[in-house]
Design a protein around this motif. Structure first.
Motif, mmCIF file in Angstrom:
data_model
loop_
_atom_site.group_PDB
_atom_site.id
_atom_site.type_symbol
_atom_site.label_atom_id
_atom_site.label_comp_id
_atom_site.label_asym_id
_atom_site.label_seq_id
_atom_site.Cartn_x
_atom_site.Cartn_y
_atom_site.Cartn_z
ATOM 1 N N GLN A 83 0.827 -1.213 0.000
ATOM 2 C CA GLN A 83 0.000 0.000 0.000
ATOM 3 C C GLN A 83 0.858 1.257 0.000
ATOM 4 O O GLN A 83 0.513 2.252 -0.646
ATOM 5 N N THR A 84 1.977 1.233 0.693
ATOM 6 C CA THR A 84 2.874 2.390 0.722
ATOM 7 C C THR A 84 3.536 2.568 -0.632
ATOM 8 O O THR A 84 3.600 3.684 -1.155
ATOM 9 N N VAL A 85 4.023 1.483 -1.197
ATOM 10 C CA VAL A 85 4.679 1.545 -2.508
ATOM 11 C C VAL A 85 3.695 2.054 -3.555
ATOM 12 O O VAL A 85 4.022 2.948 -4.346
ATOM 13 N N ALA A 86 2.486 1.517 -3.563
ATOM 14 C CA ALA A 86 1.485 1.933 -4.552
ATOM 15 C C ALA A 86 1.137 3.415 -4.423
ATOM 16 O O ALA A 86 0.948 4.105 -5.433
ATOM 17 N N ALA A 87 1.095 3.911 -3.212
ATOM 18 C CA ALA A 87 0.706 5.304 -2.986
ATOM 19 C C ALA A 87 1.826 6.304 -3.258
ATOM 20 O O ALA A 87 1.555 7.452 -3.602
ATOM 21 N N GLN A 88 3.091 5.878 -3.122
ATOM 22 C CA GLN A 88 4.176 6.852 -3.131
ATOM 23 C C GLN A 88 5.190 6.716 -4.255
ATOM 24 O O GLN A 88 6.054 7.578 -4.409
#
Length: 156
Positions: A83-88
């Motif tokens: 989720q962090t990778v996808a968002a940032q």
């Protein structure tokens, strides 16, 4: 709560932590993008591009571990969750399905360009607060720039 006491001031830790977390996100996504393209590339240059993509994956995975461990060493929790990778991440989406060899090359040119650009910003940002982290970022950026050069040479 920080389990590891940082040698950096709170202000410097924020700057360096942001740089390391951002680098980790970009490296994790680069490894995923390169592997996705690796599995789906087709065309006359399939084999050479397929093998070249594995080299990018290996580089990104090795450096992501180094970056995450550097973050931990200075008291910053690494965050490589999906989720962090996808968002940032700075890397664009990879199309679904088979990817023509020329399109695969362009995807990597764009992805590496985006990541290298952000890494260079992080190099500048970490120069004063933490030259050790800056050194890590310089080394990994040099490796990414080599891959970028090779894919750009493929795109002409």
């Amino acid at each position: 709560m920080s389990v590891v006491k940082s040698p950096l001031s709170e202000t410097d830790l924020k700057t360096v932590g942001d740089a390391l977390r951002g680098a980790l996100v970009d490296l994790v996504d680069l490894s995923l993008v390169a592997k996705q393209v690796h599995w789906n590339v087709v065309g006359p240059r399939f084999r050479s591009i397929h093998l070249q993509l594995d080299e990018v994956v290996a580089t990104a995975r090795t450096h992501s571990d180094t970056v995450a461990e550097r973050a931990s060493a200075i008291g910053v929790t690494p965050d490589g969750r999906a989720q962090t990778v996808a968002a940032q991440s700075a890397i664009g989406a990879v199309p679904e399905g088979w990817i023509k060899d020329v399109d695969a090359v362009q995807i990597l040119v764009d992805a590496l360009g985006a990541v290298v650009g952000r890494m260079r910003e992080r190099i500048v940002a970490t120069a004063d607060p933490d030259p050790v982290t800056q050194d890590v970022l310089i080394g990994l950026t040099a490796d990414l720039e080599k891959h970028a050069w090779m894919f750009q040479a493929e795109s002409t």
